[in-house]
Design a protein around this motif. Structure first.
Motif, PDB file in Angstrom:
ATOM      1  N   VAL A   8       0.540   9.097 -65.887  1.00 33.87           N
ATOM      2  CA  VAL A   8      -0.803   8.971 -66.451  1.00 33.87           C
ATOM      3  C   VAL A   8      -0.692   8.351 -67.839  1.00 33.87           C
ATOM      4  O   VAL A   8       0.184   8.702 -68.622  1.00 33.87           O
ATOM      5  N   ASN A   9      -1.605   7.430 -68.124  1.00 34.34           N
ATOM      6  CA  ASN A   9      -1.653   6.781 -69.430  1.00 34.34           C
ATOM      7  C   ASN A   9      -3.109   6.663 -69.851  1.00 34.34           C
ATOM      8  O   ASN A   9      -4.016   6.653 -69.009  1.00 34.34           O
ATOM      9  N   GLY A  10      -3.330   6.564 -71.135  1.00 31.79           N
ATOM     10  CA  GLY A  10      -4.669   6.253 -71.617  1.00 31.79           C
ATOM     11  C   GLY A  10      -5.032   4.847 -71.179  1.00 31.79           C
ATOM     12  O   GLY A  10      -4.174   4.059 -70.774  1.00 31.79           O
ATOM     13  N   SER A  36       1.138   1.456 -75.612  1.00 32.94           N
ATOM     14  CA  SER A  36       1.748   0.151 -75.337  1.00 32.94           C
ATOM     15  C   SER A  36       3.176   0.290 -74.807  1.00 32.94           C
ATOM     16  O   SER A  36       3.619  -0.515 -73.988  1.00 32.94           O
ATOM     17  N   GLY A  37       3.907   1.315 -75.234  1.00 31.43           N
ATOM     18  CA  GLY A  37       5.246   1.548 -74.702  1.00 31.43           C
ATOM     19  C   GLY A  37       5.208   1.907 -73.228  1.00 31.43           C
ATOM     20  O   GLY A  37       6.029   1.436 -72.435  1.00 31.43           O
ATOM     21  N   ALA A  38       4.247   2.733 -72.860  1.00 33.04           N
ATOM     22  CA  ALA A  38       4.083   3.103 -71.446  1.00 33.04           C
ATOM     23  C   ALA A  38       3.690   1.878 -70.622  1.00 33.04           C
ATOM     24  O   ALA A  38       4.185   1.691 -69.511  1.00 33.04           O
ATOM     25  N   ASN A  39       2.823   1.038 -71.173  1.00 37.97           N
ATOM     26  CA  ASN A  39       2.429  -0.188 -70.464  1.00 37.97           C
ATOM     27  C   ASN A  39       3.626  -1.094 -70.234  1.00 37.97           C
ATOM     28  O   ASN A  39       3.733  -1.753 -69.192  1.00 37.97           O
ATOM     29  N   ALA A  40       4.547  -1.142 -71.196  1.00 41.53           N
ATOM     30  CA  ALA A  40       5.745  -1.967 -71.046  1.00 41.53           C
ATOM     31  C   ALA A  40       6.605  -1.482 -69.883  1.00 41.53           C
ATOM     32  O   ALA A  40       7.142  -2.285 -69.112  1.00 41.53           O
TER      33      ALA A  40
END
Length: 70
Positions: free
Chosen positions: A39-41, A48-52
Motif C-alpha cells: 500500500v502506498n499513498g 517516491s521511494g516506494a514508487n521507484a
C-alpha cells in the motif's frame, strides 16, 4: 524482484477528502505462489521511494482472475 508480479491495482479515495487517496497493489511471488499486498499513498501523499520500487515490478492484471479466492 523478478519473481514478483502485480496482479491487481486498487485505488481508494477518502469520502470526505478527495486528497486522501491510497493505492493497493496485490502481488504474487511466481516462484512459490505466495501472495501479498503493498500500500502506498496516491497523489499528494505518494512515497517516491516506494514508487521507484513498484516501477520495477511487472504488472500482469487479469480481470478473469479473482485474486480474493485461494
Amino acid at each position: 524482484m523478478n519473481d514478483i508480479v502485480i496482479d491487481k491495482i486498487y485505488r481508494f479515495t477518502g469520502q470526505n477528502d478527495l486528497e486522501d487517496e491510497a493505492i493497493l497493489y496485490a502481488m504474487t511471488n511466481q516462484k512459490d505462489g505466495a501472495k501479498g499486498v503493498f500500500v502506498n499513498g496516491y497523489g499528494t501523499y505518494t512515497d517516491s521511494g516506494a514508487n521507484a520500487v513498484i516501477s520495477k515490478i511487472t504488472v500482469n492484471e487479469n480481470d478473469n482472475d479473482d485474486w480474493t479466492i485461494k
